[in-house]
Design an enzyme around this catalytic site. Structure first.
Site, PDB file in Angstrom:
ATOM      1  CG  ASP A   1      -1.846  -1.157   1.322  1.00 48.20           C
ATOM      2  OD1 ASP A   1      -2.336  -1.467   0.223  1.00 48.20           O
ATOM      3  OD2 ASP A   1      -2.022  -2.050   2.405  1.00 48.20           O
TER       4      ASP A   1
ATOM      5  CG  HIS B   1      -3.608  -5.290   2.509  1.00 49.69           C
ATOM      6  ND1 HIS B   1      -2.928  -4.497   1.535  1.00 49.69           N
ATOM      7  CD2 HIS B   1      -3.615  -6.506   1.919  1.00 49.69           C
ATOM      8  CE1 HIS B   1      -2.984  -4.643   0.552  1.00 49.69           C
ATOM      9  NE2 HIS B   1      -3.057  -6.237   0.599  1.00 49.69           N
TER      10      HIS B   1
HETATM   11  P1  NAD Z   1      -0.112 -18.066  -6.027  1.00 50.95           P
HETATM   12  O1  NAD Z   1      -1.238 -18.969  -5.936  1.00 50.95           O
HETATM   13  O2  NAD Z   1       0.538 -17.802  -7.275  1.00 50.95           O
HETATM   14  O3  NAD Z   1       1.002 -18.659  -4.995  1.00 50.95           O
HETATM   15  C1  NAD Z   1       0.613 -19.279  -3.706  1.00 50.95           C
HETATM   16  C2  NAD Z   1       1.537 -20.395  -3.375  1.00 50.95           C
HETATM   17  O4  NAD Z   1       1.452 -20.962  -2.122  1.00 50.95           O
HETATM   18  C3  NAD Z   1       1.496 -21.573  -4.383  1.00 50.95           C
HETATM   19  O5  NAD Z   1       2.567 -21.950  -5.039  1.00 50.95           O
HETATM   20  C4  NAD Z   1       0.934 -22.675  -3.543  1.00 50.95           C
HETATM   21  O6  NAD Z   1       1.555 -23.907  -3.876  1.00 50.95           O
HETATM   22  C5  NAD Z   1       1.367 -22.196  -1.938  1.00 50.95           C
HETATM   23  N1  NAD Z   1       0.569 -23.031  -1.257  1.00 50.95           N
HETATM   24  C6  NAD Z   1      -0.557 -23.198  -1.004  1.00 50.95           C
HETATM   25  N2  NAD Z   1      -0.721 -23.716   0.375  1.00 50.95           N
HETATM   26  C7  NAD Z   1       0.403 -23.728   0.726  1.00 50.95           C
HETATM   27  C8  NAD Z   1       0.877 -24.220   2.052  1.00 50.95           C
HETATM   28  N3  NAD Z   1       0.074 -24.879   2.942  1.00 50.95           N
HETATM   29  N4  NAD Z   1       2.130 -24.289   2.392  1.00 50.95           N
HETATM   30  C9  NAD Z   1       2.977 -23.802   1.630  1.00 50.95           C
HETATM   31  N5  NAD Z   1       2.675 -23.198   0.624  1.00 50.95           N
HETATM   32  C10 NAD Z   1       1.356 -23.180   0.123  1.00 50.95           C
HETATM   33  O7  NAD Z   1      -0.768 -16.692  -5.148  1.00 50.95           O
HETATM   34  P2  NAD Z   1       0.137 -15.464  -4.942  1.00 50.95           P
HETATM   35  O8  NAD Z   1      -0.315 -14.492  -6.065  1.00 50.95           O
HETATM   36  O9  NAD Z   1       1.473 -15.769  -4.788  1.00 50.95           O
HETATM   37  O10 NAD Z   1      -0.681 -14.834  -3.795  1.00 50.95           O
HETATM   38  C11 NAD Z   1      -0.336 -15.388  -2.357  1.00 50.95           C
HETATM   39  C12 NAD Z   1      -1.144 -14.647  -1.220  1.00 50.95           C
HETATM   40  O11 NAD Z   1      -0.633 -13.466  -1.187  1.00 50.95           O
HETATM   41  C13 NAD Z   1      -2.649 -14.544  -1.597  1.00 50.95           C
HETATM   42  O12 NAD Z   1      -3.611 -14.788  -0.715  1.00 50.95           O
HETATM   43  C14 NAD Z   1      -2.696 -13.118  -1.983  1.00 50.95           C
HETATM   44  O13 NAD Z   1      -4.093 -12.769  -1.848  1.00 50.95           O
HETATM   45  C15 NAD Z   1      -1.818 -12.507  -1.197  1.00 50.95           C
HETATM   46  N6  NAD Z   1      -1.440 -11.156  -1.501  1.00 50.95           N
HETATM   47  C16 NAD Z   1      -0.888 -10.180  -0.444  1.00 50.95           C
HETATM   48  C17 NAD Z   1      -0.605  -8.942  -0.727  1.00 50.95           C
HETATM   49  C18 NAD Z   1      -0.418  -7.842   0.384  1.00 50.95           C
HETATM   50  O14 NAD Z   1      -0.101  -6.943   0.014  1.00 50.95           O
HETATM   51  N7  NAD Z   1      -0.297  -8.427   1.685  1.00 50.95           N
HETATM   52  C19 NAD Z   1      -0.268  -8.579  -1.988  1.00 50.95           C
HETATM   53  C20 NAD Z   1      -0.472  -9.361  -3.150  1.00 50.95           C
HETATM   54  C21 NAD Z   1      -0.957 -10.904  -2.771  1.00 50.95           C
HETATM   55  C1  LMR Z   2      -2.985  -6.318  -3.163  1.00 46.88           C
HETATM   56  O1  LMR Z   2      -3.308  -5.499  -2.498  1.00 46.88           O
HETATM   57  O2  LMR Z   2      -2.553  -6.453  -4.284  1.00 46.88           O
HETATM   58  C2  LMR Z   2      -3.295  -7.863  -2.639  1.00 46.88           C
HETATM   59  O3  LMR Z   2      -3.836  -7.658  -1.536  1.00 46.88           O
HETATM   60  C3  LMR Z   2      -3.833  -8.671  -3.556  1.00 46.88           C
HETATM   61  C4  LMR Z   2      -5.291  -8.286  -3.807  1.00 46.88           C
HETATM   62  O4  LMR Z   2      -6.227  -9.343  -3.586  1.00 46.88           O
HETATM   63  O5  LMR Z   2      -5.613  -7.306  -4.053  1.00 46.88           O
END
Ligand code: NAD
Ligand code: LMR
Length: 339
Positions: free
Chosen positions: A170, A197
């Site tokens: 953010d 968030h």
């Molecule tokens: P993705 O699906 O590309 O990758 C997630 C990974 O987690 C996969 O490789 C999967 O195999 C793994 N996984 C699933 N269960 C698991 C477990 N029990 N142990 C270990 N690994 C496991 O998803 P992504 O795009 O990398 O996003 C991941 C998360 O981050 C999502 O929940 C998304 O919403 C979040 N996210 C948060 C922010 C933030 O600002 N905080 C920003 C972007 C994404």
């Molecule tokens: C973001 O802010 O990009 C992450 O929290 C992923 C989402 O679902 O928006």
């Protein structure tokens, strides 16, 4: 001999001191965030060992990243049987494990799957590296961090100084968008973003932006800019059209956050950061979790700073977000209580 001593002394002044180095475990390392974050962490001078864990595809990611000619030793860990080895001795655990949004979903729609994933991984942290700092990226952050806190409490190893929800994205977005408006290099821009968030809980403090927004940038434009920062995750989800959410900007943001943690651990603090932590801010003592500006020291959060002066619209957003943020916190706590 004396001449040699003099030369060694001189050389020790010329060589910059090597930073302290730590073990970092990345859980969800093979995912959209995990892969670029693995690469960025492999470049950190503060990391001696990078343990990459996932339930799928870790061997390939670990083999690939391990060929980078940088200092950190890389280990790959696949599936629950190999999780203890990934965690043992870790100083910092970063968690992007879990499913991402598709268009039309809210972050809360991810709760049913990601809550269990975060609870399970945190239970393993409590067992295998209870002193580690834990940085949670998995959504919905407003609920997954309270879940992790409850799991750690139940195991008797909870310290609010060491548990963080990563909200750096953010801030990164606010810096990028404000830089466009003021015509500055984003690296010279500072914009506090506090709260939580998700949607309205994301509170950009545009009144504290440096350089300041020009007076000609009126109330309507400020409102639209705030809304863009709050909805930036959705902007990416829509642009990716079903192929996930932000991964590259998130990897950048998480690497920046990890760097702050490791510099603080190394004694280079106090390090200024913002994260979603289990400390209520002085301005909203009824919110047990909140993203506040912090100072990090060797053992974690050293100080939670006040939010600073808020303008009328920021005060209104702070009041308006409370029911949603409290609801998300309670949902996480209740979930952990049922496990
Ligand atoms: P993705 O699906 O590309 O990758 C997630 C990974 O987690 C996969 O490789 C999967 O195999 C793994 N996984 C699933 N269960 C698991 C477990 N029990 N142990 C270990 N690994 C496991 O998803 P992504 O795009 O990398 O996003 C991941 C998360 O981050 C999502 O929940 C998304 O919403 C979040 N996210 C948060 C922010 C933030 O600002 N905080 C920003 C972007 C994404
Ligand atoms: C973001 O802010 O990009 C992450 O929290 C992923 C989402 O679902 O928006």
């Amino acid at each position: 001999m004396a001449a040699l001593n003099r030369i060694q002394k001189l050389a020790s002044h010329l060589d910059p001191p090597k930073p302290m180095r730590f073990k970092v475990a990345l859980l969800g390392a093979a995912g959209g965030i995990g892969q670029p974050l693995s690469m960025l962490l492999k470049m950190s001078p503060y990391i001696s060992e990078l343990a990459l864990y996932d339930v799928a595809n870790t061997p390939g990611v670990a083999a690939d990243v391990s060929h980078m000619s940088t200092g950190a030793r890389v280990t790959g860990h696949l599936g629950p049987a190999q999780l203890p080895a990934a965690l043992k001795g870790a100083h910092l655990v970063v968690i992007p494990a879990g499913v991402p949004r598709k268009p039309g979903m809210t972050r809360d729609d991810l709760f049913n799957i990601n809550a269990g994933i975060v609870a399970g991984l945190t239970a393993a942290i409590a067992e295998h590296c209870p002193q580690a700092w834990v940085a949670i990226i998995s959504n919905p952050v407003n609920s997954t961090v309270p879940i992790a806190a409850e799991v750690l409490k139940r195991a008797g190893v909870f310290s609010p100084a060491r548990l963080f929800g990563v909200t750096t994205l953010d801030i990164v977005r606010a810096e990028a968008f404000v830089a466009e408006v003021v015509g500055a290099d984003p690296r010279d821009v500072v914009v506090p973003v506090v709260g939580g968030h998700a949607g309205i809980t994301i509170l950009p403090l545009l009144s504290q932006a440096r350089p300041p927004l020009p007076a000609s940038f009126g109330a309507d434009k400020r409102k639209a800019l705030s809304a863009r920062i709050q909805d930036a995750g959705t902007e990416v989800v829509q642009a990716k059209a079903g192929a996930g959410s932000a991964t590259l900007s998130m990897a950048y943001a998480a690497a920046r956050f990890a760097d702050s943690c490791l510099r603080a651990m190394a004694g280079e603090g106090p390090v200024a950061e913002t994260a979603y932590v289990a400390f209520p801010p002085s301005e909203a003592p009824d919110l047990p979790f909140f993203a506040s500006p912090l100072r990090l020291g060797k053992t974690g959060v050293q100080e939670v700073l006040p939010l600073g002066p808020l303008d009328a619209s920021e005060r209104a957003t702070l009041a308006d977000m409370k029911p949603e943020l409290l609801g998300s916190i309670r949902k996480g706590v209740d979930f952990a209580g049922r496990k």
